[in-house]
Design a protein around this motif. Structure first.
Motif, PDB file in Angstrom:
ATOM      1  N   ARG A 125      48.254  48.634  26.107  1.00  0.00           N
ATOM      2  CA  ARG A 125      48.350  47.098  26.531  1.00  0.00           C
ATOM      3  C   ARG A 125      48.531  47.025  27.853  1.00  0.00           C
ATOM      4  NH1 ARG A 125      51.572  44.353  21.492  1.00  0.00           N
ATOM      5  NH2 ARG A 125      50.186  44.932  19.793  1.00  0.00           N
ATOM      6  N   TYR A 126      49.599  47.808  28.419  1.00  0.00           N
ATOM      7  CA  TYR A 126      49.939  47.895  29.808  1.00  0.00           C
ATOM      8  C   TYR A 126      48.727  48.055  30.828  1.00  0.00           C
ATOM      9  CZ  TYR A 126      54.923  47.705  28.247  1.00  0.00           C
ATOM     10  OH  TYR A 126      56.194  47.499  27.496  1.00  0.00           O
ATOM     11  N   ALA A 127      48.167  49.041  30.233  1.00  0.00           N
ATOM     12  CA  ALA A 127      46.951  49.756  31.169  1.00  0.00           C
ATOM     13  C   ALA A 127      45.768  48.430  31.073  1.00  0.00           C
ATOM     14  CB  ALA A 127      46.101  50.982  30.638  1.00  0.00           C
ATOM     15  N   ALA A 128      45.762  47.870  29.861  1.00  0.00           N
ATOM     16  CA  ALA A 128      44.825  46.642  29.946  1.00  0.00           C
ATOM     17  C   ALA A 128      45.151  45.563  30.661  1.00  0.00           C
ATOM     18  CB  ALA A 128      44.623  46.312  28.387  1.00  0.00           C
ATOM     19  N   GLY A 129      46.575  45.120  30.565  1.00  0.00           N
ATOM     20  CA  GLY A 129      47.091  44.218  31.523  1.00  0.00           C
ATOM     21  C   GLY A 129      46.935  44.252  33.029  1.00  0.00           C
ATOM     22  N   LEU A 130      47.156  45.749  33.232  1.00  0.00           N
ATOM     23  CA  LEU A 130      46.771  45.915  34.914  1.00  0.00           C
ATOM     24  C   LEU A 130      45.173  45.769  35.208  1.00  0.00           C
ATOM     25  CD1 LEU A 130      47.967  47.198  37.377  1.00  0.00           C
ATOM     26  CD2 LEU A 130      47.588  49.476  36.713  1.00  0.00           C
ATOM     27  N   LEU A 131      44.447  46.207  34.207  1.00  0.00           N
ATOM     28  CA  LEU A 131      43.095  46.060  34.487  1.00  0.00           C
ATOM     29  C   LEU A 131      42.740  44.561  34.573  1.00  0.00           C
ATOM     30  CD1 LEU A 131      40.283  46.952  34.773  1.00  0.00           C
ATOM     31  CD2 LEU A 131      39.936  47.097  32.303  1.00  0.00           C
ATOM     32  N   GLY A 132      43.361  43.878  33.586  1.00  0.00           N
ATOM     33  CA  GLY A 132      43.208  42.288  33.823  1.00  0.00           C
ATOM     34  C   GLY A 132      43.382  41.795  35.176  1.00  0.00           C
ATOM     35  N   LEU A 133      44.922  42.066  35.549  1.00  0.00           N
ATOM     36  CA  LEU A 133      45.285  41.803  36.711  1.00  0.00           C
ATOM     37  C   LEU A 133      44.336  42.207  38.262  1.00  0.00           C
ATOM     38  CD1 LEU A 133      48.945  42.397  36.742  1.00  0.00           C
ATOM     39  CD2 LEU A 133      47.691  40.090  36.707  1.00  0.00           C
ATOM     40  N   ALA A 134      43.771  43.316  37.835  1.00  0.00           N
ATOM     41  CA  ALA A 134      42.855  43.886  39.062  1.00  0.00           C
ATOM     42  C   ALA A 134      41.461  43.026  39.003  1.00  0.00           C
ATOM     43  CB  ALA A 134      42.555  45.235  38.691  1.00  0.00           C
ATOM     44  N   ILE A 135      40.992  42.518  38.003  1.00  0.00           N
ATOM     45  CA  ILE A 135      39.814  41.683  37.773  1.00  0.00           C
ATOM     46  C   ILE A 135      39.917  40.447  38.180  1.00  0.00           C
ATOM     47  CG2 ILE A 135      38.345  40.826  36.144  1.00  0.00           C
ATOM     48  CD1 ILE A 135      38.419  43.281  34.628  1.00  0.00           C
ATOM     49  N   LEU A 136      41.102  39.865  38.027  1.00  0.00           N
ATOM     50  CA  LEU A 136      41.568  38.474  38.524  1.00  0.00           C
ATOM     51  C   LEU A 136      41.738  38.579  40.150  1.00  0.00           C
ATOM     52  CD1 LEU A 136      42.524  35.624  38.161  1.00  0.00           C
ATOM     53  CD2 LEU A 136      45.009  36.743  38.025  1.00  0.00           C
ATOM     54  N   ALA A 137      41.992  39.673  40.431  1.00  0.00           N
ATOM     55  CA  ALA A 137      42.051  39.647  42.128  1.00  0.00           C
ATOM     56  C   ALA A 137      40.682  39.798  42.724  1.00  0.00           C
ATOM     57  CB  ALA A 137      42.793  40.943  42.481  1.00  0.00           C
ATOM     58  N   LEU A 138      39.702  40.581  41.810  1.00  0.00           N
ATOM     59  CA  LEU A 138      38.290  40.729  42.038  1.00  0.00           C
ATOM     60  C   LEU A 138      37.635  39.282  42.351  1.00  0.00           C
ATOM     61  CD1 LEU A 138      37.169  43.946  40.443  1.00  0.00           C
ATOM     62  CD2 LEU A 138      37.073  43.519  42.931  1.00  0.00           C
ATOM     63  N   ALA A 139      37.937  38.451  40.995  1.00  0.00           N
ATOM     64  CA  ALA A 139      37.339  37.055  41.112  1.00  0.00           C
ATOM     65  C   ALA A 139      38.027  36.050  42.175  1.00  0.00           C
ATOM     66  CB  ALA A 139      37.667  36.399  39.574  1.00  0.00           C
ATOM     67  N   VAL A 140      39.033  36.157  42.599  1.00  0.00           N
ATOM     68  CA  VAL A 140      39.727  35.257  43.657  1.00  0.00           C
ATOM     69  C   VAL A 140      39.017  35.746  44.872  1.00  0.00           C
ATOM     70  CG1 VAL A 140      42.047  35.166  44.960  1.00  0.00           C
ATOM     71  CG2 VAL A 140      42.056  35.107  42.385  1.00  0.00           C
ATOM     72  N   LEU A 141      38.971  37.055  45.335  1.00  0.00           N
ATOM     73  CA  LEU A 141      38.343  37.615  46.507  1.00  0.00           C
ATOM     74  C   LEU A 141      36.838  37.153  46.501  1.00  0.00           C
ATOM     75  CD1 LEU A 141      39.655  41.229  46.784  1.00  0.00           C
ATOM     76  CD2 LEU A 141      40.221  39.405  48.176  1.00  0.00           C
ATOM     77  N   ALA A 142      36.245  37.357  45.213  1.00  0.00           N
ATOM     78  CA  ALA A 142      34.721  36.762  45.275  1.00  0.00           C
ATOM     79  C   ALA A 142      34.577  35.360  45.719  1.00  0.00           C
ATOM     80  CB  ALA A 142      34.092  37.371  44.032  1.00  0.00           C
ATOM     81  N   TRP A 143      35.621  34.532  44.982  1.00  0.00           N
ATOM     82  CA  TRP A 143      35.335  33.243  45.082  1.00  0.00           C
ATOM     83  C   TRP A 143      35.933  32.565  46.601  1.00  0.00           C
ATOM     84  CZ3 TRP A 143      33.569  29.857  41.912  1.00  0.00           C
ATOM     85  CH2 TRP A 143      33.811  28.486  42.038  1.00  0.00           C
ATOM     86  N   ARG A 144      36.604  33.458  47.222  1.00  0.00           N
ATOM     87  CA  ARG A 144      36.800  32.921  48.645  1.00  0.00           C
ATOM     88  C   ARG A 144      35.792  33.554  49.670  1.00  0.00           C
ATOM     89  NH1 ARG A 144      43.055  35.531  49.577  1.00  0.00           N
ATOM     90  NH2 ARG A 144      44.154  33.972  48.561  1.00  0.00           N
ATOM     91  N   GLU A 145      34.935  34.323  49.278  1.00  0.00           N
ATOM     92  CA  GLU A 145      33.749  34.567  49.846  1.00  0.00           C
ATOM     93  C   GLU A 145      32.396  34.120  49.387  1.00  0.00           C
ATOM     94  OE1 GLU A 145      33.290  38.754  50.806  1.00  0.00           O
ATOM     95  OE2 GLU A 145      35.303  38.875  51.805  1.00  0.00           O
ATOM     96  N   ARG A 146      32.554  32.898  48.346  1.00  0.00           N
ATOM     97  CA  ARG A 146      31.518  32.342  47.736  1.00  0.00           C
ATOM     98  C   ARG A 146      30.413  31.809  48.931  1.00  0.00           C
ATOM     99  NH1 ARG A 146      35.557  28.952  47.357  1.00  0.00           N
ATOM    100  NH2 ARG A 146      35.523  26.792  47.836  1.00  0.00           N
ATOM    101  N   GLY A 147      30.453  31.577  49.952  1.00  0.00           N
ATOM    102  CA  GLY A 147      29.615  31.173  50.868  1.00  0.00           C
ATOM    103  C   GLY A 147      28.505  32.023  51.230  1.00  0.00           C
ATOM    104  N   ARG A 148      29.081  33.170  51.197  1.00  0.00           N
ATOM    105  CA  ARG A 148      27.959  34.519  51.427  1.00  0.00           C
ATOM    106  C   ARG A 148      27.224  34.951  50.446  1.00  0.00           C
ATOM    107  NH1 ARG A 148      31.268  38.623  55.067  1.00  0.00           N
ATOM    108  NH2 ARG A 148      32.976  38.106  53.714  1.00  0.00           N
ATOM    109  N   ARG A 149      27.919  34.822  49.326  1.00  0.00           N
ATOM    110  CA  ARG A 149      27.113  35.495  48.005  1.00  0.00           C
ATOM    111  C   ARG A 149      27.841  34.663  46.662  1.00  0.00           C
ATOM    112  NH1 ARG A 149      30.688  38.922  46.031  1.00  0.00           N
ATOM    113  NH2 ARG A 149      28.981  40.068  44.232  1.00  0.00           N
TER     114      ARG A 149
END
Length: 346
Positions: free
Chosen positions: A78-102
Motif C-alpha cells: 500500500r505504501y508503494a502504491a501510494g507513492l506511485l499515486g503521488l508520482a502520477i499526480l505530479a505528472l498530471a500537474v506538470l502536464a496540465w501546466r504545459e497544456r498549451g504545448r501538448r
C-alpha cells in the motif's frame, strides 16, 4: 517536455513494475487480507500493531488474530502504491501546466485509473478477495504500467527523428498480439484470484489428459465469492480445471501471435532490437509458466511469472508503439510542385 517530467515518468514506470510485483507477492503469499481494514491496518495508518496492548486492542476490535508478517506485506504494498499515486499526480500537474504545448489528457486518464485502483484495493479487502475484484485490481495495475510506458515512449519519440513507415500488415499483427496478451493477462489474473494454478500438476497435459473434465459455466461466472459458485455451493475441481486449462490454451495463441510479431520484427534492421526484446520476454514467460506447473507454484517463481507478464506487456507495447510510428507527413507531388511554383512567382 521538461527534464523533471521525463525523469519522473521513468521513475514512475519503474515503481509501477515494483508495485505490480509486490501485489503478486502479497496475493500469492496469502497476505491479501493481512489487514482487515483500509487504508490503514488494524486502525493504524503507520505500521501495524506490534506492542502487546496494541495487538490486544486490535484483536478485540476486529475479531481476528493479528498476523504481523502478513500485515506488513500488505502495508508495504500500500505504501508503494501510494507513492506511485503521488508520482502520477505530479505528472498530471506538470502536464496540465504545459497544456498549451501538448495535450495533458493521457496523464489525466492515468490519474483516473489510479483513483479506480485505490477503490478496487479497498473493495479487495472489504469484499474478502472476491475474484472479479481481485482480477480487476490486477488489470488496473497492468493498465497503469502500460499507460506509464506509453508516456515514456511518447517522450522518447518526440526527441528523435520520425521513424520509417512500416507495412500495414505488421501493424495489424502488432494490434492482435497486444490484444491477445491483455486477454491472457486477464485469464492469468482469473487463475490466480481463484487459486487454480495448482489444479494441473503435469505438462503439457492436465491431470494426464489433453481434455480434462471441466465446468466452464461455473468457472467463468463473474459474480460469485471466492471458492464458491453463484449459488454459494463449493466451486468444483472441474471448474478450477476449466480456469487453468483455458489460460494454458490461450497461451498458445499468444505464442503464435506475439512470437510471429517478434519474428517479423527480427528480420527488419530498424526493428530488430524490438523483436529481440519481445521474443526474449515471451520465451522467459513461457518457461516460467511451465516451471510453475512442474514445480507446483513455488512463491519466487509465481511472483516472477507475474513480473514476467508485466515485462512482456512493456516489450510488446514498445514494439507496437514503434510499428505505429509514422514518418513526417509529405505532400503529394502535384501539391508540392504547385507550392514551389507559387513561391517562385512571388
Amino acid at each position: 517536455m521538461t527534464r523533471t517530467y521525463r525523469r519522473l515518468a521513468l521513475a514512475a514506470l519503474l515503481l509501477a513494475l515494483v508495485v505490480v510485483s509486490l501485489g503478486a507477492y502479497v496475493r500469492l503469499s496469502d497476505a491479501g487480507l493481512g489487514c482487515p481494514d483500509w487504508p490503514g491496518c488494524y486502525g493504524q495508518l503507520v505500521g501495524v500493531p506490534d506492542e502487546a496492548h496494541e495487538i490486544h486492542a486490535a484483536e478485540h476490535r476486529f475479531g481476528q488474530p493479528v498476523e504481523a508478517p502478513k500485515a506488513w506485506k500488505e502495508m508495504i504494498h500500500r505504501y508503494a502504491a501510494g507513492l506511485l499515486g503521488l508520482a502520477i499526480l505530479a505528472l498530471a500537474v506538470l502536464a496540465w501546466r504545459e497544456r498549451g504545448r501538448r495535450s495533458p489528457w493521457l496523464e489525466v486518464l492515468l490519474l483516473a485509473v489510479v483513483a479506480g485502483q485505490a477503490l478496487l484495493g479497498m473493495l479487495t479487502v472489504t469484499r474478502l478477495l472476491k475474484p472479479v475484484i481481485v482480477t480487476s485490481h490486477l488489470l488496473g495495475g497492468m493498465s497503469t504500467l502500460a499507460l506509464l510506458a506509453v508516456l515514456v515512449l511518447r517522450d522518447m519519440a518526440t526527441r528523435r527523428a520520425q521513424a520509417k513507415v512500416l507495412p500495414g500488415g505488421l501493424r495489424l499483427l502488432a494490434a492482435l498480439a497486444l490484444l491477445a496478451l491483455f486477454i491472457q493477462i486477464a485469464l492469468g489474473g482469473w487463475v490466480s484470484s481463484n487459486y487454480a494454478a495448482a489444479i494441473c500438476a503435469d505438462f503439457p497435459t492436465c491431470q494426464g489428459s489433453w481434455w480434462p473434465e471441466m465446468d466452464a459455466h461455473h468457472a467463468f461466472t463473474l459474480d460469485r465469492e471466492l471458492g464458491a459458485t453463484a449459488n454459494g455451493a463449493l466451486l468444483s475441481g472441474a471448474a478450477l480445471t476449466a480456469i487453468h486449462w483455458t489460460h494454458r490454451l490461450f497461451a498458445g495463441l499468444v505464442l503464435v501471435l506475439a512470437g510471429g510479431f517478434g519474428l517479423r520484427l527480427l528480420v527488419r534492421a530498424e526493428t530488430r532490437v524490438y523483436g529481440q526484446c519481445l521474443l526474449t520476454a515471451l520465451l522467459l514467460q513461457i518457461g516460467l509458466g511451465i516451471a510453475n506447473v512442474l514445480l507446483q507454484l513455488p512463491l519466487a517463481l509465481a511472483v516472477a511469472h507475474n513480473t514476467g507478464a508485466a515485462l512482456l506487456l512493456c516489450a510488446t507495447l514498445a514494439a507496437t508503439f514503434r510499428v505505429f510510428q509514422r514518418s513526417e507527413a509529405r505532400q503529394p507531388y502535384p501539391a508540392a510542385g504547385f507550392t514551389r511554383h507559387f513561391q517562385a512567382v512571388r
